[in-house]
Design a protein around this motif. Sequence first.
Motif, PDB file in Angstrom:
ATOM      1  N   UNK A   1       2.379 -23.611  -5.558  1.00 34.98           N
ATOM      2  CA  UNK A   1       3.396 -23.073  -4.657  1.00 34.98           C
ATOM      3  C   UNK A   1       4.057 -24.203  -3.880  1.00 34.98           C
ATOM      4  N   UNK A   2       5.127 -23.858  -3.176  1.00 38.97           N
ATOM      5  CA  UNK A   2       5.842 -24.862  -2.385  1.00 38.97           C
ATOM      6  C   UNK A   2       5.078 -25.269  -1.132  1.00 38.97           C
ATOM      7  N   UNK A   3       3.988 -24.593  -0.841  1.00 39.63           N
ATOM      8  CA  UNK A   3       3.134 -24.976   0.282  1.00 39.63           C
ATOM      9  C   UNK A   3       1.845 -25.650  -0.189  1.00 39.63           C
ATOM     10  N   UNK A   4       1.735 -25.906  -1.465  1.00 38.08           N
ATOM     11  CA  UNK A   4       0.486 -26.395  -2.021  1.00 38.08           C
ATOM     12  C   UNK A   4       0.280 -27.881  -1.836  1.00 38.08           C
ATOM     13  N   UNK A   5      -0.791 -28.255  -1.163  1.00 32.34           N
ATOM     14  CA  UNK A   5      -1.117 -29.660  -0.907  1.00 32.34           C
ATOM     15  C   UNK A   5      -2.312 -30.143  -1.723  1.00 32.34           C
ATOM     16  N   UNK A   6      -2.991 -29.210  -2.394  1.00 31.18           N
ATOM     17  CA  UNK A   6      -4.235 -29.560  -3.074  1.00 31.18           C
ATOM     18  C   UNK A   6      -5.457 -29.318  -2.204  1.00 31.18           C
ATOM     19  N   UNK A   7      -5.216 -28.882  -0.960  1.00 31.95           N
ATOM     20  CA  UNK A   7      -6.313 -28.640  -0.020  1.00 31.95           C
ATOM     21  C   UNK A   7      -6.244 -27.216   0.532  1.00 31.95           C
ATOM     22  N   UNK A   8      -7.374 -26.753   1.048  1.00 28.71           N
ATOM     23  CA  UNK A   8      -7.414 -25.638   1.983  1.00 28.71           C
ATOM     24  C   UNK A   8      -8.015 -26.152   3.274  1.00 28.71           C
ATOM     25  N   UNK A   9      -7.468 -25.729   4.385  1.00 24.95           N
ATOM     26  CA  UNK A   9      -8.060 -26.109   5.660  1.00 24.95           C
ATOM     27  C   UNK A   9      -9.295 -25.247   5.902  1.00 24.95           C
ATOM     28  N   UNK A  10     -10.230 -25.763   6.676  1.00 24.04           N
ATOM     29  CA  UNK A  10     -11.406 -24.988   7.063  1.00 24.04           C
ATOM     30  C   UNK A  10     -10.970 -24.055   8.193  1.00 24.04           C
TER      31      UNK A  10
END
Length: 507
Positions: A425-434
């Motif tokens: 997605x256009x918000x995808x950084x490869x991470x999820x925040x905790x």
Amino acid sequence: MKQISFTLLLAVVAGLFAYTTQPAGEKALLSVPFTPEIPRTWDSTALADYELPLATPKASPKNVSPDYYYQMPEMVIYKSYPIYAPGREPKGYWEWLHQQEPEVVFDPAKLKTEEDWIKAGELVFDAPTDTSGVFTAREVRDPAMYAYTKMPLTKDGIMPFARYVVPKKGLVVVSGLGCVMCHTRVLPDGSVIKGAQGNQPDSKRVAFAYRNYNVPEPAAQGFIRALMSAPWLADDPHTQLSKQPKAVIADALDAMPPGTMLREGAGVLFPPQIPNLIGVKDRKYLDHSGINRHRNIGDLMRYAALNQSVNMIASYDGFVPGGKGFKEVPDPKKGLRYSEAQLYALARYIYSLEHPANPNKPTALSKHGELIFAEQGCVTCHTPPAFTNNMLTPVDGFTVPDEHRKKYDIFDISIGTDPNYTMKTRRGTGYYKVPSLKGLWYRGPFLHDGSLANLEDLIDPRRLRDDYVPTGFKGAGVTHRAVRGHEFGMELPENDRKALLAYLKTL
């Protein structure tokens, strides 16, 4: 911004808002004369490292310049009025609205104390950034829409996710895209907590319009492309969805449960759970993917500006979601932005919000659960008192660049949850925040995509099986699928799992 307003159609900012009793001294401080130091929102230096790069770095957004941004007209915030469900509206109310004069209610010259600014921030929270079609009077006055969506209502029969606005006498429009649209929750008893995680069935409302109103098929397809597509991906699923018939798009929208949202740059196929804004002052990253850094109040102002349409005119490797032909940035004079004072007031309001009183009081069972929470190492990621370590966890399939370890707070362990949202997605950084665990008792559905309706489902080992029926988001046409990842606590004996749940509900 007509084109942006139309293509946005629904968007932004989760958690529930409520004031708690303050000591008399603190209340007194809010009433003394106050002159705010308002930071510049669209500041080039602050913006330079405000956003994390995307998982596909070349597609990382290039935002409009300060010169462009400040040419956009400032929003005027008019007095608004509640929307009653059909059959609940006071007699003569609709006719009375048409007799009202427009009234501007946000005037920074009249804000003398800190409390004034916070109250004015609530006006901004409620105010629309669109009155041209995101919500329409036809919808909010249609009994069939309420039945189709199972729209939550207050005790007084009010639909609290939008409001009527009178921009000129005789013209009554329905507001859309205000913070209130996604960040308001109606509890089972009909009481309301402003904030997020909201529970408006917004995607079902759009699906209803596609199925029952004369929405042209190209408009539905263009909506998905503008709002969701990431065309730099060779197999972008939302670009593919945008080419499907309107009925297929409506099916995908119907599959999104309340508590997830039609977020610009996110997904229908990978719907984002509405995040909780209460306690946001203590969080270092915003959005599930941590794409926006949060270092000070100026960053929260930038976040609000971006998510109320400015990210729709950014360039993602040449793709401009809200631009002409998806390539050309529109004339700034046709746009709309919050004023600096409005953004500051909004941020102060959000910072002021606290969790509602928790009815789940500590018991012997929950105290045992607190010990288990510590013994199982939950505190490593969900560290008290904020119950988050404010770090980013990479997803399976994403390689953390060396420079990220120097710039960001990386907890280099994947918890195995579905990676699609942060990779496609256009918000995808490869991470999820905790995320923070505070306020779990009034939230839901859970996980970043809302796959689990109840907290109990999170530690149910059955969810890892392929024949599991997700209690939250399933996906269009899906009857069963595994909900993998975040497997902590599943190995505990049943009594210990009950104790852990009892403790989590006290947070």
